[in-house]
Design a protein around this motif. Structure first.
Motif, mmCIF file in Angstrom:
data_model
loop_
_atom_site.group_PDB
_atom_site.id
_atom_site.type_symbol
_atom_site.label_atom_id
_atom_site.label_comp_id
_atom_site.label_asym_id
_atom_site.label_seq_id
_atom_site.Cartn_x
_atom_site.Cartn_y
_atom_site.Cartn_z
ATOM 1 N N GLY A 36 24.771 -22.355 52.958
ATOM 2 C CA GLY A 36 24.691 -21.389 51.867
ATOM 3 C C GLY A 36 24.988 -19.972 52.331
ATOM 4 N N THR A 37 24.535 -19.651 53.530
ATOM 5 C CA THR A 37 24.814 -18.330 54.095
ATOM 6 C C THR A 37 26.304 -18.142 54.317
ATOM 7 O OG1 THR A 37 22.656 -18.277 55.164
ATOM 8 C CG2 THR A 37 24.346 -16.815 56.051
ATOM 9 N N LEU A 38 26.955 -19.146 54.877
ATOM 10 C CA LEU A 38 28.407 -19.046 55.087
ATOM 11 C C LEU A 38 29.166 -18.918 53.770
ATOM 12 C CD1 LEU A 38 28.958 -21.616 57.966
ATOM 13 C CD2 LEU A 38 29.166 -19.126 58.080
ATOM 14 N N LEU A 39 28.752 -19.679 52.769
ATOM 15 C CA LEU A 39 29.411 -19.590 51.463
ATOM 16 C C LEU A 39 29.237 -18.208 50.846
ATOM 17 C CD1 LEU A 39 28.510 -23.069 49.943
ATOM 18 C CD2 LEU A 39 30.743 -22.289 50.750
ATOM 19 N N LEU A 40 28.044 -17.650 50.982
ATOM 20 C CA LEU A 40 27.818 -16.310 50.450
ATOM 21 C C LEU A 40 28.658 -15.277 51.186
ATOM 22 C CD1 LEU A 40 26.220 -14.404 48.569
ATOM 23 C CD2 LEU A 40 24.593 -14.162 50.428
ATOM 24 N N GLU A 41 28.711 -15.374 52.498
ATOM 25 C CA GLU A 41 29.483 -14.408 53.279
ATOM 26 C C GLU A 41 30.972 -14.476 52.936
ATOM 27 O OE1 GLU A 41 28.368 -12.041 55.205
ATOM 28 O OE2 GLU A 41 26.278 -12.651 55.112
ATOM 29 N N PHE A 42 31.507 -15.681 52.821
ATOM 30 C CA PHE A 42 32.917 -15.802 52.462
ATOM 31 C C PHE A 42 33.153 -15.491 50.982
ATOM 32 C CE2 PHE A 42 33.066 -18.657 56.281
ATOM 33 C CZ PHE A 42 33.834 -17.789 57.029
ATOM 34 N N GLY A 43 32.114 -15.601 50.170
ATOM 35 C CA GLY A 43 32.219 -15.262 48.758
ATOM 36 C C GLY A 43 32.330 -13.769 48.499
ATOM 37 N N CYS A 44 32.024 -12.981 49.507
ATOM 38 C CA CYS A 44 32.169 -11.524 49.363
ATOM 39 C C CYS A 44 33.589 -11.156 48.970
ATOM 40 C CB CYS A 44 31.808 -10.826 50.667
ATOM 41 S SG CYS A 44 30.095 -10.950 51.128
ATOM 42 N N VAL A 45 34.551 -11.880 49.469
ATOM 43 C CA VAL A 45 35.955 -11.605 49.156
ATOM 44 C C VAL A 45 36.210 -11.840 47.670
ATOM 45 C CG1 VAL A 45 38.328 -12.270 49.651
ATOM 46 C CG2 VAL A 45 36.642 -12.175 51.488
ATOM 47 N N ALA A 46 35.643 -12.878 47.115
ATOM 48 C CA ALA A 46 35.827 -13.158 45.687
ATOM 49 C C ALA A 46 35.234 -12.045 44.838
ATOM 50 C CB ALA A 46 35.187 -14.496 45.323
ATOM 51 N N ALA A 47 34.131 -11.471 45.289
ATOM 52 C CA ALA A 47 33.498 -10.393 44.524
ATOM 53 C C ALA A 47 34.370 -9.149 44.494
ATOM 54 C CB ALA A 47 32.136 -10.069 45.118
ATOM 55 N N LEU A 48 35.164 -8.949 45.495
ATOM 56 C CA LEU A 48 36.038 -7.783 45.512
ATOM 57 C C LEU A 48 37.198 -7.903 44.538
ATOM 58 C CD1 LEU A 48 36.197 -7.093 49.335
ATOM 59 C CD2 LEU A 48 34.979 -5.780 47.597
ATOM 60 N N PHE A 49 37.668 -9.114 44.303
ATOM 61 C CA PHE A 49 38.860 -9.310 43.487
ATOM 62 C C PHE A 49 38.597 -9.894 42.107
ATOM 63 C CE2 PHE A 49 40.365 -9.450 47.906
ATOM 64 C CZ PHE A 49 41.247 -8.384 47.857
ATOM 65 N N SER A 50 37.405 -10.336 41.831
ATOM 66 C CA SER A 50 37.104 -10.980 40.554
ATOM 67 C C SER A 50 36.006 -10.211 39.820
ATOM 68 C CB SER A 50 36.651 -12.421 40.791
ATOM 69 O OG SER A 50 36.150 -12.984 39.606
ATOM 70 N N ARG A 51 36.346 -9.706 38.627
ATOM 71 C CA ARG A 51 35.342 -9.001 37.825
ATOM 72 C C ARG A 51 34.210 -9.930 37.413
ATOM 73 N NH1 ARG A 51 35.999 -4.020 35.279
ATOM 74 N NH2 ARG A 51 37.981 -3.057 35.734
ATOM 75 N N ARG A 52 34.530 -11.170 37.131
ATOM 76 C CA ARG A 52 33.495 -12.135 36.729
ATOM 77 C C ARG A 52 32.524 -12.445 37.856
ATOM 78 N NH1 ARG A 52 36.366 -16.775 33.100
ATOM 79 N NH2 ARG A 52 36.148 -15.658 31.138
ATOM 80 N N ALA A 53 33.002 -12.435 39.075
ATOM 81 C CA ALA A 53 32.152 -12.790 40.208
ATOM 82 C C ALA A 53 31.236 -11.649 40.645
ATOM 83 C CB ALA A 53 33.021 -13.224 41.390
ATOM 84 N N ARG A 54 31.580 -10.411 40.317
ATOM 85 C CA ARG A 54 30.824 -9.264 40.829
ATOM 86 C C ARG A 54 29.350 -9.266 40.445
ATOM 87 N NH1 ARG A 54 35.461 -4.883 39.715
ATOM 88 N NH2 ARG A 54 36.903 -5.740 41.237
#
Length: 101
Positions: A36-54
């Motif tokens: 879960g920690t790895l998924l969250l860390e790599f998910g940071c990139v999605a938060a930068l490019f996706s308004r829905r993910a922020r």
């Protein structure tokens, strides 16, 4: 697993002891926390490019940092940086009664 045990046994900093020990005693749970920690860390990139993910990322990151505090007794003072992901214009529009654009 060893870091969880070490963080809960240090009498100088350990305030919360039970949750970290409980996770450390269960390898499957500790493994799930690691994944879960790895998924969250790599998910940071999605938060930068996706308004829905922020907003989801910000909420999950706050919960993640709270979990770090309660399991490993590590207080992270950088959590206010998550406010970068808030859409302040949309909040202002809602506060003033205007529909978001």
């Amino acid at each position: 697993v060893h870091w969880l045990r070490l963080a809960t046994q240090n009498d100088l900093v350990a305030v919360h002891r039970t949750l970290g020990r409980w996770i450390a005693d269960r390898p499957a749970v500790a493994g799930a926390v690691g994944v879960g920690t790895l998924l969250l860390e790599f998910g940071c990139v999605a938060a930068l490019f996706s308004r829905r993910a922020r907003p989801w990322f910000a909420a999950i990151a706050i919960a993640f940092h709270a979990a770090i505090y309660f399991t490993m007794n590590i207080a992270l003072n950088s959590w206010p940086l998550l406010l970068v992901f808030v859409d302040w214009a949309a909040l202002r529009s809602r506060w003033q009664g205007h529909p978001p654009t």
